[in-house]
Design a protein around this motif. Structure first.
Motif, PDB file in Angstrom:
ATOM      1  N   ARG A  86       0.855  -1.190   0.000  1.00  0.00           N
ATOM      2  CA  ARG A  86       0.000   0.000   0.000  1.00  0.00           C
ATOM      3  C   ARG A  86       0.890   1.239   0.000  1.00  0.00           C
ATOM      4  O   ARG A  86       1.897   1.301   0.685  1.00  0.00           O
ATOM      5  CB  ARG A  86      -0.918   0.019   1.223  1.00  0.00           C
ATOM      6  N   GLN A 102      -8.416   2.765 -16.830  1.00  0.00           N
ATOM      7  CA  GLN A 102      -9.388   3.090 -15.783  1.00  0.00           C
ATOM      8  C   GLN A 102      -9.820   1.836 -15.032  1.00  0.00           C
ATOM      9  O   GLN A 102      -9.979   1.855 -13.802  1.00  0.00           O
ATOM     10  CB  GLN A 102     -10.614   3.777 -16.416  1.00  0.00           C
ATOM     11  N   ALA A 105      -7.072   0.778 -12.768  1.00  0.00           N
ATOM     12  CA  ALA A 105      -6.926   1.741 -11.677  1.00  0.00           C
ATOM     13  C   ALA A 105      -7.922   1.472 -10.555  1.00  0.00           C
ATOM     14  O   ALA A 105      -7.608   1.681  -9.373  1.00  0.00           O
ATOM     15  CB  ALA A 105      -7.107   3.160 -12.208  1.00  0.00           C
ATOM     16  N   THR A 106      -9.122   1.022 -10.895  1.00  0.00           N
ATOM     17  CA  THR A 106     -10.117   0.707  -9.870  1.00  0.00           C
ATOM     18  C   THR A 106      -9.602  -0.401  -8.957  1.00  0.00           C
ATOM     19  O   THR A 106      -9.762  -0.343  -7.730  1.00  0.00           O
ATOM     20  CB  THR A 106     -11.433   0.268 -10.535  1.00  0.00           C
ATOM     21  N   ARG A 107      -8.951  -1.409  -9.557  1.00  0.00           N
ATOM     22  CA  ARG A 107      -8.393  -2.504  -8.760  1.00  0.00           C
ATOM     23  C   ARG A 107      -7.172  -2.037  -7.984  1.00  0.00           C
ATOM     24  O   ARG A 107      -6.931  -2.480  -6.853  1.00  0.00           O
ATOM     25  CB  ARG A 107      -8.038  -3.671  -9.678  1.00  0.00           C
ATOM     26  N   GLU A 109      -6.678   0.970  -6.783  1.00  0.00           N
ATOM     27  CA  GLU A 109      -7.161   1.776  -5.667  1.00  0.00           C
ATOM     28  C   GLU A 109      -7.605   0.891  -4.508  1.00  0.00           C
ATOM     29  O   GLU A 109      -7.355   1.207  -3.343  1.00  0.00           O
ATOM     30  CB  GLU A 109      -8.310   2.671  -6.126  1.00  0.00           C
ATOM     31  N   GLY A 112      -4.744  -0.012  -2.501  1.00  0.00           N
ATOM     32  CA  GLY A 112      -3.954   1.089  -1.965  1.00  0.00           C
ATOM     33  C   GLY A 112      -2.747   1.442  -2.804  1.00  0.00           C
ATOM     34  O   GLY A 112      -1.761   1.982  -2.311  1.00  0.00           O
ATOM     35  N   GLU A 114      -1.216   3.393  -6.301  1.00  0.00           N
ATOM     36  CA  GLU A 114      -1.495   4.472  -7.252  1.00  0.00           C
ATOM     37  C   GLU A 114      -1.056   4.038  -8.646  1.00  0.00           C
ATOM     38  O   GLU A 114       0.096   3.648  -8.848  1.00  0.00           O
ATOM     39  CB  GLU A 114      -0.746   5.733  -6.844  1.00  0.00           C
ATOM     40  N   ASP A 139      -2.329  10.918 -10.872  1.00  0.00           N
ATOM     41  CA  ASP A 139      -2.199  11.827  -9.743  1.00  0.00           C
ATOM     42  C   ASP A 139      -0.942  12.688  -9.868  1.00  0.00           C
ATOM     43  O   ASP A 139       0.165  12.159 -10.029  1.00  0.00           O
ATOM     44  CB  ASP A 139      -2.149  11.011  -8.445  1.00  0.00           C
ATOM     45  N   THR A 142       1.882  12.133  -7.192  1.00  0.00           N
ATOM     46  CA  THR A 142       2.634  10.903  -7.415  1.00  0.00           C
ATOM     47  C   THR A 142       3.608  11.090  -8.577  1.00  0.00           C
ATOM     48  O   THR A 142       4.761  10.641  -8.520  1.00  0.00           O
ATOM     49  CB  THR A 142       1.690   9.724  -7.712  1.00  0.00           C
TER      50      THR A 142
END
Length: 296
Positions: A86, A102, A105-107, A109, A112, A114, A139, A142
């Motif tokens: 994380r 996208q 990215a959901t997975r 997130e 934890g 980026e 981000d 990041t």
């Protein structure tokens, strides 16, 4: 910094070497262990899976051939997300469509982690010389945190916006360059068939308004019948396909792009997929009945 690197093939091995030469620790993984020989000789540690490459790494890079492979490596069994800590970050250096980015990215997130899309442009030469353009979406904080590592990969590192922005910039870039390649083969076949020497055409266009970077691969490429892959035709077909797919999703008419895509598919059907993308010109040569090469 502790770095994980997954995919050390044509492009990845150069980028991994440059990061290692920047003084960072690295674990590497590739389906072909021999591809990692150079990185291992420079002090990298071999990982037996993407998961192992991610374990203990502050930042992980993936350089892979297709969006499907990127998704499997990131979130599949034994993938990056199963080993990454994380608070770590994953930069995908591949050319991946924004919809897939996208979804991954959901997975990320949920774990934890980026995720940032960071496709590169500049070919194997740019990868070797660390002169790539790196187009980053995600981000901003990041991006800023890891930019010193990205600067070891390319001298044109740029923040493009939110997640998926880098991918879209790369897809637009490749669509332009690869479509121009198809047009160039048609234009040169016309000039050669009339009787003008291919080298003369090259010099005339190079000094005129039609000058384009895509054409400057001709002297060492098609003129010499050299189609050793740096960027394979299979990848070209994939990238133009990503563009036309995005166009359909956005309901953007893209007639010329679809014609370019079909030409690369024709090249694949003729068995040119593992040759350099410039081999698409052979399709036009066959259709026009000429060879785009200087006179002896």
């Amino acid at each position: 910094m502790k770095v994980g690197f997954v995919g050390v093939g044509f492009m990845g091995r150069h980028m991994a070497r440059n990061v290692l030469n920047g003084g960072h620790e690295m674990k590497v993984y590739d389906l072909n262990r021999d591809a990692a020989d150079e990185a291992l000789s420079l002090g990298a540690t071999w990982a037996n899976s993407p998961r192992e490459a991610a374990e203990g790494s502050e930042v992980i890079f993936t350089s892979l051939p297709t969006p499907q492979v990127v998704e499997e490596v990131a979130s599949g069994e034994g993938g990056v997300f199963s080993g990454a800590s994380r608070g770590s970050a994953l930069f995908d250096l591949s050319t991946t469509d924004p919809t897939t980015i996208q979804r991954i990215a959901t997975r990320a997130e949920a774990s934890g982690i980026e995720l940032l899309d960071a496709p590169v442009s500049g070919g194997t030469g740019g990868a070797e010389a660390a002169t790539l353009c790196v187009m980053v979406g995600g981000d901003r904080d990041t991006y800023d945190r890891y930019k010193p590592v990205l600067d070891l990969i390319g001298d044109k590192v740029m923040y493009c916006g939110g997640l998926g922005s880098g991918a879209v910039c790369k897809i637009v870039n490749n669509l332009v360059g690869l479509s121009v390649g198809v047009l160039l083969s048609e234009a040169f076949s016309m000039g050669v068939k009339w009787g003008v020497d291919a080298q003369t055409l090259y010099e005339a266009v190079s000094g005129s308004s039609g000058n384009t970077n895509s054409m400057h691969g001709f002297p060492n490429g098609i003129f010499r019948r050299n189609f050793e892959p740096g960027f394979a035709l299979d990848l070209a077909a994939k990238d133009v396909g990503l563009a036309t797919q995005l166009g359909r999703e956005l309901r953007v008419p893209m007639e010329m792009s679809n014609i370019a895509q079909q030409r690369y598919i024709d090249g694949q059907n003729r068995g040119f997929g593992r040759m350099a993308a410039g081999a698409v010109a052979i399709v036009q040569e066959e259709r026009a009945g000429v060879e785009i090469a200087p006179k002896q």
